[in-house]
Design a protein around this motif. Structure first.
Motif, PDB file in Angstrom:
ATOM      1  N   SER A 186     -10.518  -5.217 -15.062  1.00  0.00           N
ATOM      2  CA  SER A 186     -10.337  -4.314 -13.920  1.00  0.00           C
ATOM      3  C   SER A 186     -11.657  -3.932 -13.269  1.00  0.00           C
ATOM      4  O   SER A 186     -11.678  -3.548 -12.093  1.00  0.00           O
ATOM      5  CB  SER A 186      -9.613  -3.039 -14.375  1.00  0.00           C
ATOM      6  OG  SER A 186     -10.490  -2.216 -15.149  1.00  0.00           O
TER       7      SER A 186
ATOM      8  N   LEU B 202      -2.053  -5.654 -10.241  1.00  0.00           N
ATOM      9  CA  LEU B 202      -2.966  -5.331  -9.136  1.00  0.00           C
ATOM     10  C   LEU B 202      -4.276  -6.102  -9.245  1.00  0.00           C
ATOM     11  O   LEU B 202      -4.852  -6.502  -8.224  1.00  0.00           O
ATOM     12  CB  LEU B 202      -3.235  -3.824  -9.106  1.00  0.00           C
ATOM     13  CG  LEU B 202      -2.039  -2.942  -8.741  1.00  0.00           C
ATOM     14  CD1 LEU B 202      -2.435  -1.470  -8.735  1.00  0.00           C
ATOM     15  CD2 LEU B 202      -1.460  -3.338  -7.392  1.00  0.00           C
TER      16      LEU B 202
ATOM     17  N   ILE C 247      -5.435  -0.731  -2.843  1.00  0.00           N
ATOM     18  CA  ILE C 247      -5.333  -1.514  -4.077  1.00  0.00           C
ATOM     19  C   ILE C 247      -6.509  -1.203  -4.992  1.00  0.00           C
ATOM     20  O   ILE C 247      -6.345  -0.977  -6.198  1.00  0.00           O
ATOM     21  CB  ILE C 247      -5.239  -3.013  -3.752  1.00  0.00           C
ATOM     22  CG1 ILE C 247      -3.904  -3.328  -3.079  1.00  0.00           C
ATOM     23  CG2 ILE C 247      -5.425  -3.857  -5.019  1.00  0.00           C
ATOM     24  CD1 ILE C 247      -3.722  -4.773  -2.673  1.00  0.00           C
ATOM     25  N   ASN C 248      -7.721  -1.184  -4.440  1.00  0.00           N
ATOM     26  CA  ASN C 248      -8.891  -0.854  -5.263  1.00  0.00           C
ATOM     27  C   ASN C 248      -8.800   0.568  -5.802  1.00  0.00           C
ATOM     28  O   ASN C 248      -9.163   0.834  -6.952  1.00  0.00           O
ATOM     29  CB  ASN C 248     -10.163  -1.032  -4.437  1.00  0.00           C
ATOM     30  CG  ASN C 248     -10.559  -2.497  -4.255  1.00  0.00           C
ATOM     31  OD1 ASN C 248     -10.341  -3.317  -5.162  1.00  0.00           O
ATOM     32  ND2 ASN C 248     -11.093  -2.833  -3.104  1.00  0.00           N
TER      33      ASN C 248
ATOM     34  N   ARG D 102      -5.592  -8.486  -6.369  1.00  0.00           N
ATOM     35  CA  ARG D 102      -6.969  -8.375  -5.858  1.00  0.00           C
ATOM     36  C   ARG D 102      -7.688  -9.723  -5.954  1.00  0.00           C
ATOM     37  O   ARG D 102      -8.308 -10.181  -4.977  1.00  0.00           O
ATOM     38  CB  ARG D 102      -7.725  -7.318  -6.648  1.00  0.00           C
ATOM     39  CG  ARG D 102      -9.173  -7.119  -6.209  1.00  0.00           C
ATOM     40  CD  ARG D 102      -9.949  -6.300  -7.239  1.00  0.00           C
ATOM     41  NE  ARG D 102     -10.100  -7.028  -8.506  1.00  0.00           N
ATOM     42  CZ  ARG D 102     -10.627  -6.486  -9.609  1.00  0.00           C
ATOM     43  NH1 ARG D 102     -11.015  -5.228  -9.611  1.00  0.00           N
ATOM     44  NH2 ARG D 102     -10.744  -7.215 -10.712  1.00  0.00           N
ATOM     45  N   ASN D 103      -7.603 -10.365  -7.099  1.00  0.00           N
ATOM     46  CA  ASN D 103      -8.293 -11.641  -7.285  1.00  0.00           C
ATOM     47  C   ASN D 103      -7.708 -12.733  -6.406  1.00  0.00           C
ATOM     48  O   ASN D 103      -8.427 -13.615  -5.928  1.00  0.00           O
ATOM     49  CB  ASN D 103      -8.235 -12.057  -8.756  1.00  0.00           C
ATOM     50  CG  ASN D 103      -9.014 -11.104  -9.659  1.00  0.00           C
ATOM     51  OD1 ASN D 103      -9.661 -10.180  -9.178  1.00  0.00           O
ATOM     52  ND2 ASN D 103      -8.949 -11.326 -10.962  1.00  0.00           N
TER      53      ASN D 103
ATOM     54  N   VAL E  64      -9.426  -7.108   0.650  1.00  0.00           N
ATOM     55  CA  VAL E  64      -8.661  -6.332  -0.330  1.00  0.00           C
ATOM     56  C   VAL E  64      -8.518  -4.909   0.198  1.00  0.00           C
ATOM     57  O   VAL E  64      -9.524  -4.227   0.412  1.00  0.00           O
ATOM     58  CB  VAL E  64      -9.360  -6.323  -1.704  1.00  0.00           C
ATOM     59  CG1 VAL E  64      -8.534  -5.507  -2.707  1.00  0.00           C
ATOM     60  CG2 VAL E  64      -9.564  -7.748  -2.213  1.00  0.00           C
TER      61      VAL E  64
ATOM     62  N   GLU F  86       0.829  -1.207   0.000  1.00  0.00           N
ATOM     63  CA  GLU F  86       0.000   0.000   0.000  1.00  0.00           C
ATOM     64  C   GLU F  86       0.863   1.256   0.000  1.00  0.00           C
ATOM     65  O   GLU F  86       0.596   2.217  -0.736  1.00  0.00           O
ATOM     66  CB  GLU F  86      -0.915  -0.003   1.233  1.00  0.00           C
ATOM     67  CG  GLU F  86      -2.019  -1.046   1.191  1.00  0.00           C
ATOM     68  CD  GLU F  86      -2.908  -0.950   2.414  1.00  0.00           C
ATOM     69  OE1 GLU F  86      -3.674   0.024   2.501  1.00  0.00           O
ATOM     70  OE2 GLU F  86      -2.838  -1.837   3.283  1.00  0.00           O
TER      71      GLU F  86
END
Length: 550
Positions: A304, A244, A262-263, A248-249, A258, A216
């Motif tokens: 995305s 990314l 990141i989002n 995330r996945n 998450v 982060e």
């Protein structure tokens, strides 16, 4: 622009002997890398980048193509290949090509992947310069973690033990060297690799929070507030977005939260990639970035789930975008300045222009090794569609400078017509001039007009008074001079006609080079307006690019 030669590494990897190399190669340090070998991995991280099964077939047949260079190797083990540049070796040792074997999906592909990994372990399981450098080892670990499910045998085996032991040794080394590195270039991949290990090794789960926090922090550093990456390299934006999405996945598959950072980074990067997309769906060529295969950008953008539209400008990143009708212009303004470790290409005030799916004015592109002679030539100001002085590179203002030192940008729009007024100090120290560039794109997109003004603040040093205003043209264009010799006629592959006109007395067509993909070096032409500063008189150059009627 002159051609430059690439010097290959001879006898496999080039030699290097830094103090750190001596320490890491010592028996004492290698003993510190010993760790309990897990019998299994709890997770297999997700790689969202598409593989190419045909490329795996080529590797199986001994054809190794990396970083734009090809090697035919009859024994099918490329590790000691001679005559290949360092960039080729680095890409080989990063193992991203495992996704191609996974895409092939056959049992033969699985067996051959294991054989190549075992032969690598025989040669490189102990420290070697370059092979164990942070960014090579981080990418290799990401690939090994992501394709561990494809590689590992269902039952305990010799391959499983040797693979997991080597994976663990490299992981321990990476966790050590990330502690004592100063901030510099993008280190997202290092934290990605360490996070994947924390999620995958059964006894490392307690470290996942620490590595997520480091990731982060790094994202907040390398992705600017406007969504532009500090490299200003469009390709890097796309690859980071793909990483990314994979992170995330992977977290979601592991039932982990998450992080908001990141989002947020995904939501900011996706519009930035759309900013750099030309009408053909591929990326503009700034700061060493390449355009990537057709459909690549749209595929990753769709994964995305980010819906943000392309912004008009990057005030921190230093780019402007003019879109009218089917015409698109992308320009690097230098606004916001650059830190020394963020500098790549000297393309200050350079721009690219396309109409529909066809590119007209371009930058010259990049290569896989920025330190090579070719890489340095393509990074020069002369390789960009902008103003240059006697092969002197323009200088970007440093970040966090005073308003007076920064590049200035004024944007106006009226009924779809767009004006950009820009001013740069890029040659103030070296030549003693200001460069003002004014661009106008009409609402139809059929006419682009420009004014480049050179304003001497003092007499330029001896030998630095000659200037060149360059417009590099895409190699798919057919170029000719008008009967009068005063205009340049351009015809695109689809048959559309354009005319470049100027009142400047010295207008010429010169050879150029275009490197938009790995291994590509296409001949093209550039329009060049030349002149010389006399006394301290300002010079104004007016030019226009207009579409001809059918």
């Amino acid at each position: 622009m002159s051609k430059a030669a690439i010097t290959p590494a001879k006898g496999g990897l080039p030699s290097r002997r830094l103090i750190s190399d001596v320490i890491y190669a010592s028996g004492a340090y290698q003993a510190l890398l010993k760790s309990r070998v897990p019998k299994r991995l709890t997770h297999s991280p997700i790689d969202i980048f598409p593989g190419n099964g045909e490329r795996a077939d080529n590797i199986y047949q001994g054809h190794f193509e990396f970083a734009g260079f090809s090697l035919e190797q009859s024994n099918q083990e490329p590790w000691d290949a001679e005559g290949m540049p360092l960039a080729w070796h680095k890409e080989l040792h990063e193992f991203a090509w495992l996704r191609d074997f996974s895409a092939n999906g056959t049992e033969a592909a699985r067996r051959h992947s294991r054989a190549l990994i075992l032969s690598w372990i025989e040669k490189f399981d102990a420290y070697r310069p370059y092979v164990w450098d942070e960014f090579v080892i981080a990418r290799r670990l990401v690939a090994w973690f992501c394709y561990s499910r494809f590689l590992l045998e269902k039952e305990e085996s010799e391959f499983n033990f040797r693979f997991l032991r080597s994976l663990r040794r490299q992981y321990v080394h990476l966790s050590r060297i990330t502690k004592n590195k100063e901030l510099g270039v993008d280190r997202v991949t290092s934290w990605q690799a360490l996070l994947y290990g924390a999620l995958s090794f059964p006894d490392m789960g307690k470290n996942s929070g620490k590595y997520l926090a480091s990731l982060e922090t790094e994202l907040n550093r390398v992705v600017l507030a406007d969504g532009c990456h500090i490299s200003r390299n469009p390709e890097r934006h796309l690859l980071l977005l793909g990483d990314l999405i994979g992170i995330r996945n992977t977290l979601m598959a592991a039932n982990e939260m998450v992080p908001v950072a990141i989002n947020n980074a995904i939501d900011r990067l996706a519009p930035a990639i759309r900013f750099f997309q030309h009408g053909d769906g591929r990326l503009a060529l700034f700061n060493g970035g390449l355009k990537l295969p057709e459909g690549y950008c749209d595929n990753i953008l769709s994964l995305s789930d980010a819906t943000g539209r392309a912004p008009q400008r990057f005030p921190q990143g230093g780019f402007e975008r003019m879109k009218a009708g089917r015409a698109l212009l992308i320009l690097e303004s230098g606004e916001g300045g650059r830190r020394t470790d963020e500098l790549s290409h000297a393309g200050l005030m350079g721009f690219e222009f396309s109409y529909g799916r066809e590119r007209l004015i371009v930058n010259c592109g990049g290569v896989s090794d920025p330190e090579s002679a070719w890489g340095k030539a393509l990074a020069a100001t002369a390789a960009h569609s902008t103003l240059g002085f006697d092969n002197i590179n323009a200088v970007f203002p440093p970040r966090n400078t005073s308003v007076e030192e920064q590049s200035k940008v004024i944007r106006n729009e009226d009924d779809g017509n767009i004006w950009l007024d820009l001013e740069s100090n890029g040659y103030l120290e070296t030549v003693g001039v200001l460069h003002r560039r004014r661009l106008y794109l009409d609402a139809s997109g059929l006419a682009l007009r420009g004014e480049d003004q050179i304003i001497p603040e003092r007499m330029p040093p001896s030998g630095r008074s000659h200037f060149s205003l360059r417009f590099h043209l895409h190699p798919d264009l057919s170029i000719s001079r008008s009967a009068s010799g005063k205009n340049i006629l351009i015809r695109t592959a689809s048959g559309t006609g354009w005319k470049f006109l100027t009142a400047a007395p010295r207008l010429s067509l010169e050879e150029s080079v275009y490197c938009s993909e790995l291994g590509e070096r296409r001949h093209n032409q550039q329009i060049v307006i030349t002149g010389q500063l006399i006394d301290q008189e300002p010079i104004l150059i007016k030019w226009a690019l207009t579409r001809l009627s059918d």
